[in-house]
Design an enzyme around this catalytic site. Structure first.
Site, PDB file in Angstrom:
ATOM      1  N   LYS A  43       0.636  -1.113  -0.309  1.00 47.41           N
ATOM      2  CA  LYS A  43      -0.151  -0.199   0.056  1.00 47.41           C
ATOM      3  C   LYS A  43       0.937   0.875  -0.469  1.00 47.41           C
ATOM      4  O   LYS A  43       2.154   0.842   0.089  1.00 47.41           O
ATOM      5  CB  LYS A  43      -0.804   0.327   1.362  1.00 47.41           C
ATOM      6  CG  LYS A  43      -0.538   0.141   2.489  1.00 47.41           C
ATOM      7  CD  LYS A  43      -0.989  -0.433   4.094  1.00 47.41           C
ATOM      8  CE  LYS A  43      -0.370  -0.366   5.145  1.00 47.41           C
ATOM      9  NZ  LYS A  43      -0.801   0.524   5.745  1.00 47.41           N
ATOM     10  N   TYR A  88      17.561  29.239   7.023  1.00 49.37           N
ATOM     11  CA  TYR A  88      16.207  30.932   7.999  1.00 49.37           C
ATOM     12  C   TYR A  88      16.241  29.785   9.054  1.00 49.37           C
ATOM     13  O   TYR A  88      16.355  28.995   9.654  1.00 49.37           O
ATOM     14  CB  TYR A  88      14.834  29.941   6.759  1.00 49.37           C
ATOM     15  CG  TYR A  88      14.372  30.153   5.240  1.00 49.37           C
ATOM     16  CD1 TYR A  88      14.278  31.481   5.403  1.00 49.37           C
ATOM     17  CD2 TYR A  88      14.444  28.891   4.715  1.00 49.37           C
ATOM     18  CE1 TYR A  88      14.133  31.380   4.070  1.00 49.37           C
ATOM     19  CE2 TYR A  88      14.218  28.994   3.473  1.00 49.37           C
ATOM     20  CZ  TYR A  88      13.953  30.495   3.193  1.00 49.37           C
ATOM     21  OH  TYR A  88      13.630  30.754   1.865  1.00 49.37           O
TER      22      TYR A  88
HETATM   23  C1  LIG Z   1      -3.137  -3.855   8.602  1.00 48.74           C
HETATM   24  C2  LIG Z   1      -2.089  -3.751   8.193  1.00 48.74           C
HETATM   25  N1  LIG Z   1      -1.774  -5.233   8.190  1.00 48.74           N
HETATM   26  C3  LIG Z   1      -0.295  -4.555   7.893  1.00 48.74           C
HETATM   27  C4  LIG Z   1       0.504  -3.549   7.676  1.00 48.74           C
HETATM   28  C5  LIG Z   1       2.585  -3.408   8.174  1.00 48.74           C
HETATM   29  O1  LIG Z   1       3.005  -3.044   8.910  1.00 48.74           O
HETATM   30  P1  LIG Z   1       3.992  -3.228   9.509  1.00 48.74           P
HETATM   31  O2  LIG Z   1       4.673  -2.013   7.840  1.00 48.74           O
HETATM   32  O3  LIG Z   1       4.490  -2.676  10.096  1.00 48.74           O
HETATM   33  O4  LIG Z   1       5.180  -4.603   8.958  1.00 48.74           O
HETATM   34  C6  LIG Z   1      -0.101  -2.649   7.770  1.00 48.74           C
HETATM   35  C7  LIG Z   1       0.754  -1.841   7.508  1.00 48.74           C
HETATM   36  O5  LIG Z   1       0.558  -0.592   8.315  1.00 48.74           O
HETATM   37  C8  LIG Z   1      -1.554  -2.585   8.287  1.00 48.74           C
HETATM   38  O6  LIG Z   1      -2.332  -1.519   8.406  1.00 48.74           O
END
Ligand SMILES: Cc1ncc(COP(=O)(O)O)c(C=O)c1O
Length: 353
Positions: A34, A251
């Site tokens: 994602k 800045y």
């Molecule tokens: C539902 C879910 N599963 C798994 C993960 C993976 O987590 P990580 O990147 O901490 O391994 C996430 C990431 O936020 C998540 O939202």
């Protein structure tokens, strides 16, 4: 050419995915891709890891659609499920696995039954998404009554990365109880739990950050976990200034030289996604030699200490990657590598190697 670039290493992604599979001990691995593959490119990251894993995880239907449009036929889990009936219809057409996390989603499914790959999300203490255990059991019954028995139970851990916190064990126990009551497989572990709590691996694990060469822990490095750097952020030195004692840089004049020295100006700033709140002292490297930021990060530039370093205009500065651990930069900025990876803008060149 400005030379500000993100190097994405697909061989490292494949290596890290193999490492996750090794640690999974027989559990299915769904690689979380994602948010643009945590900044590695959604389709690119998916393709780089596909041969090592059993499926992919995204947050949104749009992300799943992009993967399907790119010809990826692997199982895809949509972690936030669908937002409306149109998405539900599309999800069926794309053969996606949907998370059901809230009563309104259950109602939406009951109104228009037909989805056959549902993962029931249980709230075991994160108190973000998920049905409380008793409600989850009811929902499973209602869905099964119209031919949509969920295929699994899912939960998400709040503190698996915390050295001191034992909540994970309790969250796991609650989720396992729901899964057992329904006779369904469980999916719970993120990267931190996969590494630290092998007993939570269950049927399916969902690692994200470890695949991208970063440690989920503040107390254990990515290298110690056997991960490779997959994301390197670099830029060029575009000016060198001699600084007198008492002169300040940038800045707000937030950094003042205590002694005579040299400061390098680097062609990267928050307009490229480098965090503006990175304080003086944040690690960087020039020609492989460690140094630190001095003064405030601006939109197109930042400044580094060049004292005692042989550096020239045009030399390469690493913001994170091989010499500078992304987790050290994140720590200096009071954030996590996830955010650093995700917030790089479209301006730097992407080089996939
Ligand atoms: C539902 C879910 N599963 C798994 C993960 C993976 O987590 P990580 O990147 O901490 O391994 C996430 C990431 O936020 C998540 O939202």
């Amino acid at each position: 050419m400005r030379g500000t670039r993100v190097e994405i290493r697909n061989a490292a992604l494949a290596h890290n995915a193999r490492r996750a599979k090794q640690l999974a001990g027989g559990a299915d691995v769904f690689a979380m891709v994602k948010a643009n593959g945590y900044g590695h490119g959604l389709v690119n990251a998916a393709n780089a890891m596909l041969n090592q894993v059993d499926g992919l995880g995204v947050a949104l239907l749009e992300e799943a659609r992009q993967l399907r449009d790119a010809g990826i036929g692997a199982p895809i889990l949509v972690a936030e499920g669908c937002f409306d009936q149109e998405e539900m219809i599309e999800a069926r057409a794309l053969s996606l696995e949907l998370v059901v996390h809230s009563p309104w989603q259950v109602a939406m499914l009951l109104e228009n039954p037909g989805t056959d790959r549902l993962w029931l999300k249980v709230n075991t203490g994160m108190n973000r998404l998920g049905l409380r255990p008793a409600i989850a059991l009811q929902a499973a019954e209602q869905l099964a009554a119209v031919g949509m028995k969920p295929v699994g139970v899912m939960t998400h851990f709040a503190c698996a990365d915390d050295e001191q916190n034992e909540r994970t064990t309790r969250q796991h126990m609650l989720a396992q109880e729901v899964a057992d009551a329904l006779g369904l497989p469980l999916s719970a572990a993120n990267s931190a739990a996969l590494i630290r709590y092998p007993n939570t691996r269950a049927k399916r694990v969902r690692p994200g950050i470890m695949l991208y060469g970063s440690s989920p822990f503040t107390w254990k490095s990515a290298a110690e976990i056997g991960l490779q750097v997959s994301h390197r952020f670099a830029a060029r030195l575009i000016a060198i200034n001699d600084i007198q004692p008492g002169e300040s840089v940038g800045y707000g004049a937030t950094w003042t030289a205590a002694q005579a020295g040299r400061v390098g100006v680097v062609a990267v700033g928050y307009g490229d996604g480098y965090p503006r709140h990175a304080p003086s002292g944040t690690p960087a490297a020039i020609n492989g030699e460690p140094t630190v930021l001095v003064g405030r990060v601006s939109m197109d530039m930042l400044t580094i200490d060049l004292n005692g370093i042989d550096a020239h205009v045009g030399d390469e500065v690493e913001l994170w990657g091989d010499v500078v651990d992304v987790d050290a930069v994140a720590k200096a900025c009071g954030t996590i590598s996830y955010e650093l990876f995700c917030q790089i803008t479209s301006r730097p060149e992407r080089i996939i190697v």
